[in-house]
Design a protein around this motif. Structure first.
Motif, mmCIF file in Angstrom:
data_model
loop_
_atom_site.group_PDB
_atom_site.id
_atom_site.type_symbol
_atom_site.label_atom_id
_atom_site.label_comp_id
_atom_site.label_asym_id
_atom_site.label_seq_id
_atom_site.Cartn_x
_atom_site.Cartn_y
_atom_site.Cartn_z
ATOM 1 N N GLU A 16 0.839 -1.213 0.000
ATOM 2 C CA GLU A 16 0.000 0.000 0.000
ATOM 3 C C GLU A 16 0.870 1.257 0.000
ATOM 4 N N GLN A 17 2.037 1.162 0.633
ATOM 5 C CA GLN A 17 2.945 2.326 0.664
ATOM 6 C C GLN A 17 3.910 2.345 -0.524
ATOM 7 N N GLY A 18 3.689 1.440 -1.477
ATOM 8 C CA GLY A 18 4.510 1.462 -2.686
ATOM 9 C C GLY A 18 5.779 0.640 -2.588
ATOM 10 N N ILE A 19 5.885 -0.213 -1.549
ATOM 11 C CA ILE A 19 7.098 -1.053 -1.417
ATOM 12 C C ILE A 19 6.862 -2.388 -2.124
ATOM 13 N N THR A 20 7.763 -2.738 -3.060
ATOM 14 C CA THR A 20 7.613 -3.997 -3.794
ATOM 15 C C THR A 20 8.094 -5.151 -2.924
ATOM 16 N N PRO A 21 7.287 -6.210 -2.802
ATOM 17 C CA PRO A 21 7.739 -7.347 -1.985
ATOM 18 C C PRO A 21 8.965 -8.040 -2.593
ATOM 19 N N GLU A 22 9.797 -8.598 -1.714
ATOM 20 C CA GLU A 22 10.966 -9.378 -2.165
ATOM 21 C C GLU A 22 10.480 -10.735 -2.676
ATOM 22 N N LYS A 23 11.374 -11.400 -3.445
ATOM 23 C CA LYS A 23 10.979 -12.685 -4.051
ATOM 24 C C LYS A 23 10.417 -13.722 -3.064
#
Ligand code: SAM
Ligand code: MD0
Ligand code: SF4
Length: 376
Positions: A16-23
């Motif tokens: 939601e805050q624009g952080i892309t999840p790690e693999k």
């Protein structure tokens, strides 16, 4: 709150805050099957879609104009070795007439798809020229953007396609696990297929990438594919569940439940908020449309005119003759999902913005690559 619920809450808050999840987190999200968790994934995906696309959905007309193919993909009924098949190659007039029918009905793009037909991509110069001419005419007569799905073609042919006015190059790797790829697409070089996408990008074409589920991949493999799609900045990201076919080596491979495809759609939406994600009518037909839209898809693909003698891929006949793959049937489903058809200008505007985005990031790259290295 269980550790599981806590992890999901934290990941969705970060997204939601624009952080892309790690693999590893992407793989974990892809494994969610508990209905409470998947419902949260789907809701988050819909909210991300709403932020980037509002409630508008795009439509792609699908025109599988030649079912001849020189390849032997293990998952595909159109593989060369399948002799139980009646194949067709439509004439330019037939193609134009089906394309016009779909354009008049209101699709936003025409997807010209083919097997790697030896008499076209493996053909003589004049056969290739006639093919390019047909593609150019489809764009000119329908006034719509054209996507071409020709399989793996040479760098020169890609340049010819760009000159013929094509907007999109669709080429699905199916998996980015090279070993698994080699079993699925025997004899087709993994790197050659990948490099076509880079070449297409350099030529200014938009690129669609795609993955298959239910073909022996792990959640980590799917996460690798999604990670590649994100880093490459694909313009359209597709997942389709493998549908077993008679007459192919994978005839008895059991496809996972349709939940898998929905979860993958939702995770792709969360990782790549601003890309186009298809809800294909080719896998579960009209009955499977709402659940794909509810998972965060924003393009309905595989719209097919009912009486033109055209086939689907994963499901060659499902819903076609019954006119189930037409806008008249699709639009009421959209409305039930609180979505609306986009205007043609909105689709064109999205394409133009996306092309400009790639041009400016190319410019940045070439500017910075001319800068001296900081410590030189
Ligand atoms: N021949 C070109 C190629 O292979 O790139 C263009 C056709 S491509 C659009 C066909 C795609 O349909 C494959 O890349 C695969 O993702 C999907 N497909 C083929 N057979 C399928 C099946 N049995 N179940 C689900 N998807 C399938
Ligand atoms: C679809 N049957 O959209 C089509 C096809 C090819 N570019 C797309 C797989 O589902
Ligand atoms: Fe041919 Fe494409 Fe089917 Fe492979 S997926 S057999 S290249 S039509």
């Amino acid at each position: 709150m269980s550790a599981h619920t806590h992890r999901l809450t934290a990941l969705l808050a970060a997204i939601e805050q624009g952080i892309t999840p790690e693999k590893p987190d992407i793989a974990w999200l892809l494994e969610q099957r508990d209905p409470l968790n998947t419902a949260r994934l789907f809701a988050a995906a819909r909210s991300v879609r709403q932020r980037h696309f509002g409630n508008q959905v795009f439509f792609y007309g699908f025109l599988y104009f030649s079912t001849h193919c020189r390849n032997n993909c293990r998952f595909c009924r159109y593989r060369r070795a399948n002799t139980s098949l009646k194949r067709y190659r439509k004439t330019k007039e037939q193609i134009l007439s089906a394309a016009m029918e779909m354009a008049t009905a209101g699709v936003h793009l025409i997807d010209l798809t083919m097997g790697e037909d030896p008499d076209i991509v493996g053909g003589t110069q004049s056969q290739i020229q006639a093919w390019l001419e047909m593609i150019r005419s489809v764009g000119q007569q329908t006034h719509l953007p054209v996507m071409i799905s020709p399989g793996s073609v040479s760098s020169d042919v890609l340049a010819d396609l760009a000159r013929a006015g094509v907007t999109w190059y669709a080429c699905y790797q199916e998996t980015h696990n090279e070993q698994l790829y080699d079993t699925l697409r025997p004899g087709q070089n993994f790197h050659r297929r990948m490099s076509g996408k880079y070449r297409a990008r350099d030529l200014g074409l938009l690129v669609e990438e795609g993955i298959l589920t239910g073909v022996g991949e792990t959640a980590a493999d799917l996460a690798d594919s999604i990670d590649f799609m994100k880093r490459f900045a694909v313009d359209q990201a597709r997942v389709m569940r493998f549908v077993p076919q008679s007459g192919i080596p994978m005839a008895r491979t059991v496809s996972p439940g349709r939940g898998d495809e929905r979860v993958t759609i939702a995770v792709m939406r969360l990782v790549m908020p601003d890309v186009l994600i298809p809800a294909s009518l080719d896998v579960d037909g009209l009955a499977g449309l709402a659940e794909r839209l509810d998972a965060g898809a924003n393009v309905v693909t595989s719209i097919v005119p009912p009486l033109a003698g055209l086939a689907g891929v994963a499901n060659p006949v499902l819903d076609i003759a019954e006119a189930g793959r037409t806008l008249a049937k699709v639009i009421p489903v959209l409305h039930r999902c609180n979505l609306v058809p986009a205007a043609a200008e909105d689709y064109q505007a999205w394409v133009t913005r996306r092309q400009a985005m790639h041009r400016s990031s190319d410019l940045c790259r070439s500017f910075f690559s001319r800068e001296p290295a900081p410590c030189a």
